[in-house]
Design a protein around this motif. Structure first.
Motif, PDB file in Angstrom:
ATOM      1  N   SER A   1      45.359 124.960 124.691  1.00  0.00           N
ATOM      2  CA  SER A   1      44.742 126.281 124.706  1.00  0.00           C
ATOM      3  C   SER A   1      44.037 126.545 126.036  1.00  0.00           C
ATOM      4  O   SER A   1      44.128 127.646 126.597  1.00  0.00           O
ATOM      5  N   ALA A   2      43.330 125.535 126.551  1.00  0.00           N
ATOM      6  CA  ALA A   2      42.611 125.709 127.812  1.00  0.00           C
ATOM      7  C   ALA A   2      43.577 125.931 128.974  1.00  0.00           C
ATOM      8  O   ALA A   2      43.359 126.785 129.833  1.00  0.00           O
TER       9      ALA A   2
ATOM     10  N   ILE B   1      35.692 134.749 118.632  1.00  0.00           N
ATOM     11  CA  ILE B   1      35.920 136.032 117.967  1.00  0.00           C
ATOM     12  C   ILE B   1      37.395 136.417 118.062  1.00  0.00           C
ATOM     13  O   ILE B   1      37.996 136.897 117.085  1.00  0.00           O
ATOM     14  N   VAL B   2      37.988 136.234 119.235  1.00  0.00           N
ATOM     15  CA  VAL B   2      39.417 136.532 119.393  1.00  0.00           C
ATOM     16  C   VAL B   2      40.242 135.691 118.427  1.00  0.00           C
ATOM     17  O   VAL B   2      41.166 136.193 117.773  1.00  0.00           O
ATOM     18  N   ALA B   3      39.911 134.410 118.305  1.00  0.00           N
ATOM     19  CA  ALA B   3      40.638 133.543 117.371  1.00  0.00           C
ATOM     20  C   ALA B   3      40.475 134.019 115.933  1.00  0.00           C
ATOM     21  O   ALA B   3      41.427 133.994 115.142  1.00  0.00           O
TER      22      ALA B   3
ATOM     23  N   LEU C   1      46.504 129.137 133.200  1.00  0.00           N
ATOM     24  CA  LEU C   1      47.699 129.601 133.912  1.00  0.00           C
ATOM     25  C   LEU C   1      47.633 131.110 134.160  1.00  0.00           C
ATOM     26  O   LEU C   1      48.085 131.594 135.201  1.00  0.00           O
ATOM     27  N   LEU C   2      47.063 131.836 133.212  1.00  0.00           N
ATOM     28  CA  LEU C   2      46.879 133.264 133.421  1.00  0.00           C
ATOM     29  C   LEU C   2      45.900 133.513 134.567  1.00  0.00           C
ATOM     30  O   LEU C   2      46.135 134.390 135.420  1.00  0.00           O
TER      31      LEU C   2
ATOM     32  N   LEU D   1      48.062 130.104 119.667  1.00  0.00           N
ATOM     33  CA  LEU D   1      47.070 129.517 120.567  1.00  0.00           C
ATOM     34  C   LEU D   1      47.205 130.074 121.979  1.00  0.00           C
ATOM     35  O   LEU D   1      46.200 130.344 122.660  1.00  0.00           O
ATOM     36  N   ALA D   2      48.452 130.257 122.431  1.00  0.00           N
ATOM     37  CA  ALA D   2      48.658 130.878 123.740  1.00  0.00           C
ATOM     38  C   ALA D   2      48.159 132.320 123.743  1.00  0.00           C
ATOM     39  O   ALA D   2      47.565 132.785 124.728  1.00  0.00           O
ATOM     40  N   LEU D   3      48.373 133.018 122.631  1.00  0.00           N
ATOM     41  CA  LEU D   3      47.888 134.392 122.525  1.00  0.00           C
ATOM     42  C   LEU D   3      46.363 134.431 122.554  1.00  0.00           C
ATOM     43  O   LEU D   3      45.754 135.250 123.267  1.00  0.00           O
ATOM     44  N   ILE D   4      45.735 133.547 121.789  1.00  0.00           N
ATOM     45  CA  ILE D   4      44.270 133.502 121.765  1.00  0.00           C
ATOM     46  C   ILE D   4      43.721 133.178 123.147  1.00  0.00           C
ATOM     47  O   ILE D   4      42.779 133.821 123.638  1.00  0.00           O
ATOM     48  N   SER D   5      44.307 132.188 123.808  1.00  0.00           N
ATOM     49  CA  SER D   5      43.819 131.781 125.122  1.00  0.00           C
ATOM     50  C   SER D   5      44.008 132.885 126.155  1.00  0.00           C
ATOM     51  O   SER D   5      43.112 133.165 126.958  1.00  0.00           O
TER      52      SER D   5
END
Length: 812
Positions: free
Chosen positions: A336-337, A269-271, A342-343, A147-151
């Protein structure tokens, strides 16, 4: 809105969809998105080569052996006796060559291998008595990582698109300024030309590079995916890349388009792509339910990336994309949000500035009665305006979709339409002055902050002569023009969101209302026109999209809750929602109904007049036995290799296991992959031989309760054929005469398929499909399997019945 060609829309609504079983067990149907690009009906034609590669490693050897045996005996007496006449060697060789060619290249080859997207590894032999592992976990351990990767990837993509659009816009301004040599009129001409070029490039990039679903917001398609209708091309990398480029160009052309819908589409799409990483995340790749959870969380990340509001983004994504939402998914969406936020805070400093800054205040205790009346009135006005905007956008969308389908082979005409709208938009925006020339976000900030607004030249004299009356009239006119420009922009075959244009239009309407209220009520310290601009932006968005959580989003966007706007934002959104609901459904629901997208309609997608319409009551009580299908894939304990070969020629993933051909009691369901995996070497050779014997013969129809119809000649052929009469050992185990302990083999089947009574009304069937995410429901009476209703069939019946009832009511 959606500008995809009509042909592409038709493919989505008929055969390109794979309905995912979220209740239990067709694992791998959604995870194999790279393999499920082929449609259900055209799968054999499109992916025959890849299907063969997924077969058992010995299947090719068995086929060759079977063909060799068939060739060696084709001119012998055995062939003569089974066919009733003799054949010459040359004719038999020709027939064998035809069969060989059909097995290798023909789109109608009688393959009995695994269906697209299925592998032997994805079909575990777990029975229905075993519980799905994800049911025991709210959030499995690896979910923290993926989930962190997807976000993070979603935020990175959204930031890249925004950066590219900004750089392209700066480049256009610099080029126009440089080429004009300080001549303002010449600079405007260069700006118009360059922006038209960007718009045309956006169209061609999505048309040439896209996969058919790179235009529009993408939210209707995403909503269908989250409803269980998986479609590969909607979530392909090709769609992602082409839509990223197209959206950047469309934003740089300064059309009235937004980013929210496309950003949600990017995130989903990323997910979908991350869920294919079986080596890294095996549980995610093998569980449709976890994938739906990841898609939902990705949608929250997309909203957060658009607005910079993690809490409001999670709530807004639930309203925009969810039919029924699992409460325990909310923390997952929030995680996820915030992970992506944070990024953004690290690189864009989102936490240090307000997306929309305002000093406007509207105290709760200043004048409760007067303020409540003014806010409720503004909410009602925005609700009516939102419903009218939805109707106007729907009419324009239908017209543009008709033209794009008609001009599908003449893209130059569609490009001319795009260029014409872009030129008109640029000319009108230049005439309306600074509010329309700057970015939409900057214009909204000006409406929220500035006490005096820059007006067009033709409005300045009226505003000075008639004071507030002229200002209000000018703002109302600008609001009307903005509505037309927004509708004209978002219906084009370009990537386009609607959030920011609607938000800007609501701010204009609210500011005009606030100026008029201050003029009529008189100077009051508790009235601030800027506060009504904030409230109007939220209320109109709620009226168009039917999302009351926009109030939470705005509270996050203005960066403070000390302005006293919170209660008024909520009140105006609620009033606008109910007023608009009584006039029209939300924008994306109207698009789903207009395009017949594969989604089971619920209260969310229907307006109040539709919910109260007589046809709804008539449709709700229709029993399921009136629209069920009595022809469905089924096997019996005495099923022979020839019968199974004919059954495997059609495309199906699950078949019913029935007790016998007379009583047809349903023992359970078996997956195609499980059935093929349990075949012995001899049975596989028999199926290969039967496939060769069938040649290009089409699939036979199926009579009631799933028994295959065969002619007397074919029955004689099957009895005479050595391979055709071979019974399947895996199915023989369910014969009580062979194996009295049927429970010992229950691991091969789902012994508890979802079944309902034939008299179950339509409205209950609809709830089952919506809430449980079922791909199919068996119709069972006293244990006897009477028929089957698939989700695809149910959606088609619903759409046809709705149109028929409405046309009958209109005729009356």
């Amino acid at each position: 809105m959606e500008g995809a060609p009509k042909q592409e829309i038709h493919r989505l609504t008929t055969s390109d969809v794979i309905f995912i079983d979220m209740l239990g067990g067709e694992h791998g149907a959604a995870s194999q998105s790279g393999s499920t690009a082929a449609s259900l009906s055209n799968a054999a034609r499109n992916v025959a080569a890849s299907v063969r590669r997924t077969a058992d490693s010995h299947a090719a050897t068995w086929i060759e052996q079977a063909k060799a045996e068939s060739g060696s005996t084709s001119s012998g007496s055995t062939k003569a006796s089974t066919r009733g006449h003799s054949r010459s060697a040359s004719a038999d060789d020709a027939r064998q060559q035809t069969h060989r060619t059909s097995l290798q290249a023909s789109s109608r080859s009688p393959t009995f291998f695994l269906p697209p997207g299925a592998t032997a590894a994805t079909s575990s032999a777990q029975g229905s008595q075993q519980r799905s592992p994800e049911d025991d976990d709210m959030m499995e351990a690896s979910a923290w990582i993926y989930l962190a990767l997807i976000s993070s990837l979603s935020f990175g993509i959204c930031i890249a698109v925004t950066w590219l659009a900004t750089r392209l816009n700066d480049l256009v301004l610099w080029a126009a300024s440089t080429a004009s040599a300080s001549n303002s009129n010449l600079e405007l001409v260069f700006l118009i030309v360059l922006r038209a070029v960007l718009a045309a490039t956006a169209f061609y990039s999505t048309r040439i590079l896209g996969d058919g679903f790179s235009t529009g917001s993408g939210l209707p398609e995403v909503k269908c995916v989250l409803g269980g209708a998986y479609q590969h091309r909607v979530l392909s990398v090709r769609t992602l890349l082409s839509k990223m480029l197209g959206l950047s160009l469309a934003l740089a052309s300064r059309l009235s388009v937004g980013r929210l819908g496309p950003f949600i589409h990017f995130s989903v799409i990323v997910a979908a792509q991350v869920s294919q990483l079986r080596a890294l995340f095996p549980r995610l790749a093998g569980s449709p339910k976890l994938q739906m959870q990841a898609f939902s969380a990705a949608a929250a990340a997309g909203v957060s990336a658009t607005t910079g509001s993690p809490l409001g983004g999670a709530l807004l994504s639930m309203e925009l994309t969810g039919l029924y939402f699992f409460v325990h998914w909310l923390p997952v969406a929030l995680y996820s949000a915030i992970a992506g936020y944070l990024l953004g805070a690290r690189f864009l400093r989102l936490d240090q500035l307000a997306y929309f800054h305002t000093e406007a205040r509207l105290g709760l205790r200043s004048n409760e009665v007067g303020t409540v009346f003014l806010v409720v009135a503004l909410g009602a006005i925005c609700g009516v305006a939102g419903a009218c905007g939805v109707k106007l956008a729907l009419l324009a969308s239908r017209k543009v979709r008709f033209l794009t389908a008609r001009w599908h082979l003449k893209p130059i005409r569609i490009a001319a339409l795009v260029v014409s709208v872009c030129v008109a938009h640029s000319v009108i925006s230049a005439g309306l002055g600074e509010l329309f020339e700057i970015s939409q976000r900057s214009a909204v900030i000006m409406l929220f902050e500035a006490k005096s607004l820059p007006l067009p030249r033709f409005c300045s004299s009226a505003a000075h002569s008639a004071s507030v009356v002229g200002l209000v009239g000018c703002l109302v006119g600008m609001t009307s023009i903005k509505v037309v420009l927004t509708v004209a922009s978002v219906v084009l075959p370009l990537p386009a969101g609607v959030f920011m244009p609607v938000f800007f239009t609501g701010a204009l309407l609210g500011r005009a209302y606030g100026e008029l209220a201050c003029h009529l009520v008189g100077p009051r310290s508790w009235l601030d026109p800027r506060a009504f601009a904030v409230i109007g932006s939220a209320a109109l968005t709620a009226g168009v999209l039917h999302t009351v959580s926009i109030a939470v989003v705005i509270l996050e966007l203005i960066g403070s809750t000390s302005h006293g706007l919170g209660p008024w934002l909520v009140l105006s959104c609620v009033v606008s929602y109910f007023v608009s609901k009584n006039l029209s459904a939300d924008l994306f629901s109207e698009l789903i109904k207009s395009r017949d997208l594969p989604l089971a309609l619920s209260i969310r997608e229907l307006s109040m007049p539709e919910l109260r319409a007589p046809w709804r009551s008539r449709l709700a009580i229709v029993p399921v036995n009136e629209f069920m299908q009595t022809q469905f894939p089924s096997v019996y304990p005495d099923t022979t290799a020839a019968e199974l070969a004919r059954l495997l020629r059609s495309h199906w993933t699950v078949c019913a296991v029935l007790s016998d051909r007379e009583s047809c009691f349903i023992l359970g369901t078996m997956r195609r992959t499980t059935l093929l995996r349990e075949l012995t070497a001899e049975e596989s050779r028999a199926l290969a031989m039967c496939a060769i014997e069938l040649g290009d013969t089409r699939v036979e129809p199926v009579v009631a309760y799933g028994a295959t119809v065969r002619s007397d000649q074919r029955e004689q052929d099957d009895r005479a054929s050595t391979y055709g009469g071979l019974r399947i050992e895996a199915l023989m185990q369910f014969d009580p005469n062979v194996n009295g302990n049927v429970a010992a083999t229950s691991a091969l089947i789902n012994a508890a398929p979802f079944g309902i009574h034939p008299m179950t009304p339509y409205w209950k069937v609809s709830r089952y499909f919506q809430m449980l995410g079922l791909p199919r429901i068996y119709i069972v009476a006293r244990g006897r399997c009477m028929g089957l209703v698939t989700k695809q069939q149910f959606l088609k019946f619903s759409s046809d019945a709705r149109k028929r009832y409405i046309s009958e009511g209109t005729a009356q």
